[in-house]
Scaffold this active site. Sequence first.
Site, PDB file in Angstrom:
ATOM      1  N   LYS A  81       0.836  -1.196   0.000  1.00 58.86           N
ATOM      2  CA  LYS A  81       0.000   0.000   0.000  1.00 58.86           C
ATOM      3  C   LYS A  81       0.877   1.255   0.000  1.00 58.86           C
ATOM      4  CE  LYS A  81      -3.862   2.023   2.606  1.00 58.86           C
ATOM      5  NZ  LYS A  81      -3.279   3.378   2.740  1.00 58.86           N
ATOM      6  N   GLY A  82       0.343   2.369  -0.497  1.00 58.91           N
ATOM      7  CA  GLY A  82       1.091   3.624  -0.477  1.00 58.91           C
ATOM      8  C   GLY A  82       1.369   4.096   0.943  1.00 58.91           C
ATOM      9  N   GLY A  83       2.559   4.643   1.161  1.00 59.60           N
ATOM     10  CA  GLY A  83       2.886   5.236   2.448  1.00 59.60           C
ATOM     11  C   GLY A  83       3.309   4.272   3.538  1.00 59.60           C
ATOM     12  N   VAL A  84       3.681   3.040   3.160  1.00 54.31           N
ATOM     13  CA  VAL A  84       4.073   2.062   4.190  1.00 54.31           C
ATOM     14  C   VAL A  84       5.584   1.852   4.271  1.00 54.31           C
ATOM     15  CG1 VAL A  84       1.871   0.849   4.060  1.00 54.31           C
ATOM     16  CG2 VAL A  84       3.778   0.084   2.626  1.00 54.31           C
ATOM     17  N   GLY A  85       6.332   2.562   3.423  1.00 50.08           N
ATOM     18  CA  GLY A  85       7.792   2.443   3.472  1.00 50.08           C
ATOM     19  C   GLY A  85       8.375   1.520   2.425  1.00 50.08           C
ATOM     20  N   ASP A 121       7.300   3.543  -9.387  1.00 52.56           N
ATOM     21  CA  ASP A 121       6.307   4.337  -8.649  1.00 52.56           C
ATOM     22  C   ASP A 121       6.234   5.730  -9.265  1.00 52.56           C
ATOM     23  OD1 ASP A 121       4.805   5.786  -6.820  1.00 52.56           O
ATOM     24  OD2 ASP A 121       5.672   4.778  -5.084  1.00 52.56           O
ATOM     25  N   GLU A 156      -1.833  -1.856  10.360  1.00 60.08           N
ATOM     26  CA  GLU A 156      -3.127  -1.179  10.333  1.00 60.08           C
ATOM     27  C   GLU A 156      -4.047  -1.931   9.378  1.00 60.08           C
ATOM     28  OE1 GLU A 156      -2.618   2.913   9.317  1.00 60.08           O
ATOM     29  OE2 GLU A 156      -1.394   3.372  11.076  1.00 60.08           O
ATOM     30  N   ASN A 168       6.554  -2.314   8.737  1.00 62.88           N
ATOM     31  CA  ASN A 168       7.203  -1.077   9.193  1.00 62.88           C
ATOM     32  C   ASN A 168       6.382  -0.356  10.259  1.00 62.88           C
ATOM     33  OD1 ASN A 168       9.596  -1.109   7.626  1.00 62.88           O
ATOM     34  ND2 ASN A 168       8.475  -0.408   5.822  1.00 62.88           N
TER      35      ASN A 168
END
EC number: 3.6.-.-
Length: 379
Positions: A48-52, A77, A248, A275
């Site tokens: 997913k976007g924003g997970v490192g 990306d 999450e 992460n």
Amino acid sequence: MSKAGSDVSSISCSLSLDSDSCEDEYYETNLNKLIENTSLNWIFVGGKGGVGKTTTSCSIAIQLAKKRESVLLLSTDPAHNTSDAFNQKFTNKPTLINSFDNLYCMEIDTTFSEDTAFKINKSDFFNSIIPELLQSFPGIDEALCFAELMQSIKNMKYSVIVFDTAPTGHTLRLLAFPDLLKKALGYLINLKEKLKGTLSMLQSLTNNEMEFEGMYDKINHLNTMSISIQENFQNPLKTTFVCVCIPEFLSVYETERLIQELTKKNISCYNIVVNQVVFPLTSPDVNIEKCEKLLKQIKDTNIQNSFNSLILKAKELEDVYISRRKLQSKYLTQIKNLYGNYFHIVCMPQLKTEIRGLDKISNFSEMLLQSKDIPIYST
């Protein structure tokens, strides 16, 4: 989650390159086996976007550079965070990363329009004679460009290529391209056989023998290329996928979705990096209730007020910390239960600062090789 979760149990032991059986395999909580596997040519890092993902892919590339002769970090990306991560500008041409003599990076346009030799050209005889193909198979133009791109990447003389992929949805589209190509080109080949007589007549009438032969050659070339790419994708000795997530709901859900698609497409995946995990505090425990009792023995009102304020702040921080640990533990437990028997699960700590610059990425990369228990909170 239940349906996808039940499907995970069907993932076979063959996902791991290093095991002969599930019983004999010990799934370490680090990426050492990935780094030490010298047979791999392509390593995809996705989630997913924003997970490192970018931090993880950069870190994997750094560790591989210590083991392999030459390494390419390739970003697909659209955000192209690799330039920001290394504080160095990269383009669609391989560029040596500062301080390395064998680690390169390049950022490609995800539309593939500028990075490949293939273009959809209406005046081209191949495309003008089969316009229905482009209408019958949505995305075929991008898939053809992707095939050309992957073929050119396959011909690059690097020991291993690490792909920093776009968020999950886009990555799943890329993974679907080989199947789309196979279907579309199969349709073309069948069409060519069915219309062989008609096309021969057309050749003699239009004097376009060379153009028809060129069309056949192009179809055969694309078909061969598509098969080659799919074989490379499905060869666990050459290709693997590293899933990146955070503890999450949405991230775990997308990870599950990605793993199911990889499994359906027979693409190896046996590493998960989690992460932003809050680990137990390493400092000595402080008994706040005991501090409050001791505080009552102090007669100075000013000191009492100061300490009361400090204790209230400590309680607030403790509440936030415990709430965060409990919430993360819910999803860490799901990750452990779903994938613990089939994957190397690597939990990476929530850090105080963002990871930018070679030094910080290098430190993070070292932590990927250190075993850490999955920190499930218990009262």
